[in-house]
Design a protein around this motif. Sequence first.
Motif, PDB file in Angstrom:
ATOM      1  N   ALA A 187       0.700  -1.288  -0.014  1.00 20.18           N
ATOM      2  CA  ALA A 187      -0.128  -0.039  -0.037  1.00 20.18           C
ATOM      3  C   ALA A 187       0.936   1.157  -0.106  1.00 20.18           C
ATOM      4  O   ALA A 187       0.605   2.330  -0.837  1.00 20.18           O
ATOM      5  N   VAL A 188       1.961   1.206   0.792  1.00 17.36           N
ATOM      6  CA  VAL A 188       2.891   2.434   0.921  1.00 17.36           C
ATOM      7  C   VAL A 188       3.593   2.544  -0.387  1.00 17.36           C
ATOM      8  O   VAL A 188       3.670   3.763  -0.954  1.00 17.36           O
ATOM      9  N   ILE A 189       4.036   1.571  -1.250  1.00 15.95           N
ATOM     10  CA  ILE A 189       4.685   1.635  -2.593  1.00 15.95           C
ATOM     11  C   ILE A 189       3.830   2.236  -3.478  1.00 15.95           C
ATOM     12  O   ILE A 189       3.922   3.162  -4.346  1.00 15.95           O
ATOM     13  N   LEU A 190       2.600   1.562  -3.575  1.00 14.52           N
ATOM     14  CA  LEU A 190       1.614   1.910  -4.470  1.00 14.52           C
ATOM     15  C   LEU A 190       1.116   3.446  -4.189  1.00 14.52           C
ATOM     16  O   LEU A 190       0.883   4.197  -5.132  1.00 14.52           O
ATOM     17  N   GLY A 191       0.803   3.852  -3.059  1.00 14.52           N
ATOM     18  CA  GLY A 191       0.374   5.026  -2.785  1.00 14.52           C
ATOM     19  C   GLY A 191       1.656   6.003  -3.245  1.00 14.52           C
ATOM     20  O   GLY A 191       1.284   7.002  -3.335  1.00 14.52           O
ATOM     21  N   GLY A 192       2.592   5.799  -2.745  1.00 14.40           N
ATOM     22  CA  GLY A 192       3.911   6.789  -3.361  1.00 14.40           C
ATOM     23  C   GLY A 192       3.841   6.768  -4.876  1.00 14.40           C
ATOM     24  O   GLY A 192       3.950   7.915  -5.317  1.00 14.40           O
ATOM     25  N   MET A 193       3.529   5.642  -5.452  1.00  9.90           N
ATOM     26  CA  MET A 193       3.699   5.802  -7.065  1.00  9.90           C
ATOM     27  C   MET A 193       2.338   6.817  -7.424  1.00  9.90           C
ATOM     28  O   MET A 193       2.670   7.648  -8.420  1.00  9.90           O
ATOM     29  N   ILE A 194       1.133   6.414  -6.903  1.00 14.72           N
ATOM     30  CA  ILE A 194       0.079   7.358  -7.142  1.00 14.72           C
ATOM     31  C   ILE A 194       0.329   8.890  -6.975  1.00 14.72           C
ATOM     32  O   ILE A 194      -0.123   9.649  -7.768  1.00 14.72           O
ATOM     33  N   ALA A 195       0.809   9.047  -5.752  1.00 16.46           N
ATOM     34  CA  ALA A 195       0.888  10.334  -5.589  1.00 16.46           C
ATOM     35  C   ALA A 195       2.289  11.061  -6.360  1.00 16.46           C
ATOM     36  O   ALA A 195       2.168  12.330  -6.585  1.00 16.46           O
ATOM     37  N   GLY A 363       7.874   9.410  -6.432  1.00 20.26           N
ATOM     38  CA  GLY A 363       6.863   8.925  -5.360  1.00 20.26           C
ATOM     39  C   GLY A 363       7.361   7.895  -4.503  1.00 20.26           C
ATOM     40  O   GLY A 363       7.242   7.421  -3.497  1.00 20.26           O
ATOM     41  N   VAL A 364       7.559   6.529  -5.443  1.00 21.39           N
ATOM     42  CA  VAL A 364       8.075   5.425  -4.761  1.00 21.39           C
ATOM     43  C   VAL A 364       9.414   5.372  -4.205  1.00 21.39           C
ATOM     44  O   VAL A 364       9.610   4.909  -3.170  1.00 21.39           O
ATOM     45  N   ASN A 365      10.462   6.117  -4.573  1.00 16.51           N
ATOM     46  CA  ASN A 365      11.640   6.268  -4.143  1.00 16.51           C
ATOM     47  C   ASN A 365      11.501   7.085  -2.610  1.00 16.51           C
ATOM     48  O   ASN A 365      12.070   6.715  -1.789  1.00 16.51           O
ATOM     49  N   ALA A 366      10.709   8.083  -2.533  1.00 12.06           N
ATOM     50  CA  ALA A 366      10.358   8.580  -1.416  1.00 12.06           C
ATOM     51  C   ALA A 366       9.729   7.639  -0.191  1.00 12.06           C
ATOM     52  O   ALA A 366       9.910   7.681   0.714  1.00 12.06           O
ATOM     53  N   ALA A 367       8.971   6.760  -0.779  1.00 12.12           N
ATOM     54  CA  ALA A 367       8.268   5.723  -0.020  1.00 12.12           C
ATOM     55  C   ALA A 367       9.326   4.842   0.437  1.00 12.12           C
ATOM     56  O   ALA A 367       9.168   4.303   1.669  1.00 12.12           O
ATOM     57  N   VAL A 368       9.977   4.604  -0.502  1.00 15.20           N
ATOM     58  CA  VAL A 368      11.202   3.437   0.021  1.00 15.20           C
ATOM     59  C   VAL A 368      12.009   4.264   1.146  1.00 15.20           C
ATOM     60  O   VAL A 368      12.534   3.261   1.922  1.00 15.20           O
ATOM     61  N   VAL A 369      12.140   5.471   1.113  1.00 13.30           N
ATOM     62  CA  VAL A 369      13.099   5.983   2.356  1.00 13.30           C
ATOM     63  C   VAL A 369      12.333   5.771   3.454  1.00 13.30           C
ATOM     64  O   VAL A 369      12.807   5.445   4.593  1.00 13.30           O
ATOM     65  N   GLY A 370      10.960   6.073   3.620  1.00  4.17           N
ATOM     66  CA  GLY A 370      10.057   5.840   4.629  1.00  4.17           C
ATOM     67  C   GLY A 370      10.158   4.465   5.068  1.00  4.17           C
ATOM     68  O   GLY A 370      10.003   3.942   6.104  1.00  4.17           O
ATOM     69  N   LEU A 371      10.085   3.492   4.194  1.00  2.00           N
ATOM     70  CA  LEU A 371      10.228   2.071   4.506  1.00  2.00           C
ATOM     71  C   LEU A 371      11.738   1.711   5.129  1.00  2.00           C
ATOM     72  O   LEU A 371      11.376   1.152   6.236  1.00  2.00           O
ATOM     73  N   LEU A 372      12.492   2.236   4.489  1.00  2.00           N
ATOM     74  CA  LEU A 372      13.746   1.914   5.541  1.00  2.00           C
ATOM     75  C   LEU A 372      13.963   2.480   6.795  1.00  2.00           C
ATOM     76  O   LEU A 372      14.518   2.090   7.829  1.00  2.00           O
ATOM     77  N   ALA A 373      13.428   3.882   6.733  1.00  2.00           N
ATOM     78  CA  ALA A 373      13.232   4.420   8.140  1.00  2.00           C
ATOM     79  C   ALA A 373      12.543   3.795   9.353  1.00  2.00           C
ATOM     80  O   ALA A 373      12.995   3.460  10.118  1.00  2.00           O
ATOM     81  N   ALA A 374      11.281   3.214   8.849  1.00  2.00           N
ATOM     82  CA  ALA A 374      10.474   2.292   9.637  1.00  2.00           C
ATOM     83  C   ALA A 374      11.131   1.144  10.093  1.00  2.00           C
ATOM     84  O   ALA A 374      11.185   0.453  11.066  1.00  2.00           O
ATOM     85  N   VAL A 375      11.933   0.356   9.103  1.00  2.00           N
ATOM     86  CA  VAL A 375      12.628  -0.637   9.639  1.00  2.00           C
ATOM     87  C   VAL A 375      13.780  -0.437  10.434  1.00  2.00           C
ATOM     88  O   VAL A 375      14.274  -1.092  11.349  1.00  2.00           O
ATOM     89  N   LEU A 376      14.599   0.694  10.279  1.00  2.00           N
ATOM     90  CA  LEU A 376      15.587   1.179  11.106  1.00  2.00           C
ATOM     91  C   LEU A 376      14.965   1.404  12.382  1.00  2.00           C
ATOM     92  O   LEU A 376      15.698   1.039  13.365  1.00  2.00           O
ATOM     93  N   TYR A 377      13.852   1.774  12.626  1.00  2.00           N
ATOM     94  CA  TYR A 377      13.331   2.008  14.164  1.00  2.00           C
ATOM     95  C   TYR A 377      13.229   0.379  14.625  1.00  2.00           C
ATOM     96  O   TYR A 377      13.343   0.367  15.736  1.00  2.00           O
ATOM     97  N   ASP A 378      12.491  -0.284  13.781  1.00  2.00           N
ATOM     98  CA  ASP A 378      11.945  -1.438  14.397  1.00  2.00           C
ATOM     99  C   ASP A 378      12.071  -2.363  13.026  1.00  2.00           C
ATOM    100  O   ASP A 378      11.217  -2.432  12.159  1.00  2.00           O
ATOM    101  N   PRO A 379      12.756  -3.481  13.153  1.00  2.00           N
ATOM    102  CA  PRO A 379      13.346  -4.129  14.480  1.00  2.00           C
ATOM    103  C   PRO A 379      14.850  -3.627  14.760  1.00  2.00           C
ATOM    104  O   PRO A 379      15.429  -4.090  15.774  1.00  2.00           O
ATOM    105  N   ILE A 380      15.472  -2.920  13.789  1.00  2.00           N
ATOM    106  CA  ILE A 380      17.043  -2.734  13.766  1.00  2.00           C
ATOM    107  C   ILE A 380      17.330  -1.794  15.133  1.00  2.00           C
ATOM    108  O   ILE A 380      18.296  -2.411  16.077  1.00  2.00           O
ATOM    109  N   TRP A 381      16.610  -0.377  15.170  1.00  2.00           N
ATOM    110  CA  TRP A 381      17.149   0.197  16.334  1.00  2.00           C
ATOM    111  C   TRP A 381      16.533  -0.266  17.584  1.00  2.00           C
ATOM    112  O   TRP A 381      17.192  -0.391  18.689  1.00  2.00           O
ATOM    113  N   THR A 382      15.257  -0.950  17.623  1.00  2.00           N
ATOM    114  CA  THR A 382      14.618  -1.477  19.008  1.00  2.00           C
ATOM    115  C   THR A 382      15.316  -2.855  19.593  1.00  2.00           C
ATOM    116  O   THR A 382      15.404  -2.912  20.546  1.00  2.00           O
TER     117      THR A 382
END
Length: 425
Positions: A187-195, A363-382
């Motif tokens: 949904a995030v990747i598709l939403g980024g592409m549509i945006a 838009g997808v690339n911006a969403a990918v940055v968000g995906l990596l940030a989310a994974v950085l927070y959990d589970p990598i950082w936590t």
Amino acid sequence: MADNPFGNTEPASSQTGAHSASLPVGGVGLWQIFLIFLRLGLTSFGGPVAHISYFREEFVARRKWLSDASYADLVALCQFAPGPASSQVGMGIGMMLGGLRGSVVAWLGFTMPSAIVLAVLGLAFVGFDLAAVEGIIRGLKLVAVGVVVHALFGMARTLCPDILRVILAVLATGIMIASDTVLAQFAVILGGMIAGFFLLKNKVIQDADPGHAPRSATLAVGALCVFFVLLGGLPILAKFDPNGIFAVIDGFYRSGALVFGGGHVVLPLLQNAVVSPGWVETEAFLAGYGATQAVPGPIFTFAAYLGAALQFDPTGNGIALRALTSFVTLVAIFLPAWLLIVGLLPFWDRVRHIPSMRAGLMGVNAAVVGLLAAVLYDPIWTGAIHDLVDIGCVMVVFAFLQWRVAPVWAVVAAGGALGYLVGFF
């Protein structure tokens, strides 16, 4: 198909705002690709997101053989496709640099170190005592956090240069933290592409990337046909050999072909493929999974352990047969990922330069940055950060990489050594 589909150089747009990406004179040799990925396979701890960060550091930031835009587009493709994302990114890089054979040697170099270790453990049929290397693992986890932070910082600076794409990345991060599922990722990747289609059209000229030389579509179509033929044909062959090698190959091929998200997501599929039929005991399965966490490289190399530990032959398994089975299961689980990269990358190279698609991909690339940030927070950082000392270690790693005080492999080695010393004392 040419070994080096780029030619001698990859032109980079002066309008991207990123550095120029160019190959050395004469292109990149297969041995050079293999040795680079072999070093990455020996030092890339931390899971798929960390692997993607290591690749970016090596090929975008350090060697400048790929631009940030083309690398991000490859990562986006691998997020869409099923299979082990980081291994597919590595295969894609190998294909960009050395054609079809480049993709194979890149996979061999990145996969071989952990696959050999896990196959030997499977042959020995013993568990791995993680307590003995707990300090080393902790040090390597902290290094991985620093590597991911550094890569995320560099990608965000290049791929989110305006407030709109920053907002897209932040929204993607929030959605993934609130609902960390494969469906949410799509949904995030598709939403980024549509945006991107609707909101970033005026950025296309500014962010255009000329990309790579065209590749023949004939081999791509053939690879996609083989992917689907094996997906549908192996179960039929397995029905005629329910307790033999075709059933094993089908279980591992299907696990590699149908998993979205890669990494740990494949574990339930593998458990169903080998534990449910009684080929591997539950205790041996869990022991091998624990050992997989202690080695670098892709998690899918767990297949090498399982292949060596399989007990599907009622007449008894000799060491030669188990070693051969380990190799077969390893190839079977990675084969669909390779077929998809070979089949999709040439078409991806074509469509990603269409203006409307470029807007969507931004838009997808911006969403990918968000995906990596989310994974950085959990589970990598936590999972790795527990106190201020850990945060300080991550800051040191980030500083070393940001100002190139030491290469990544040296930082990884130092992190493991310091972790061992701290755990020892």
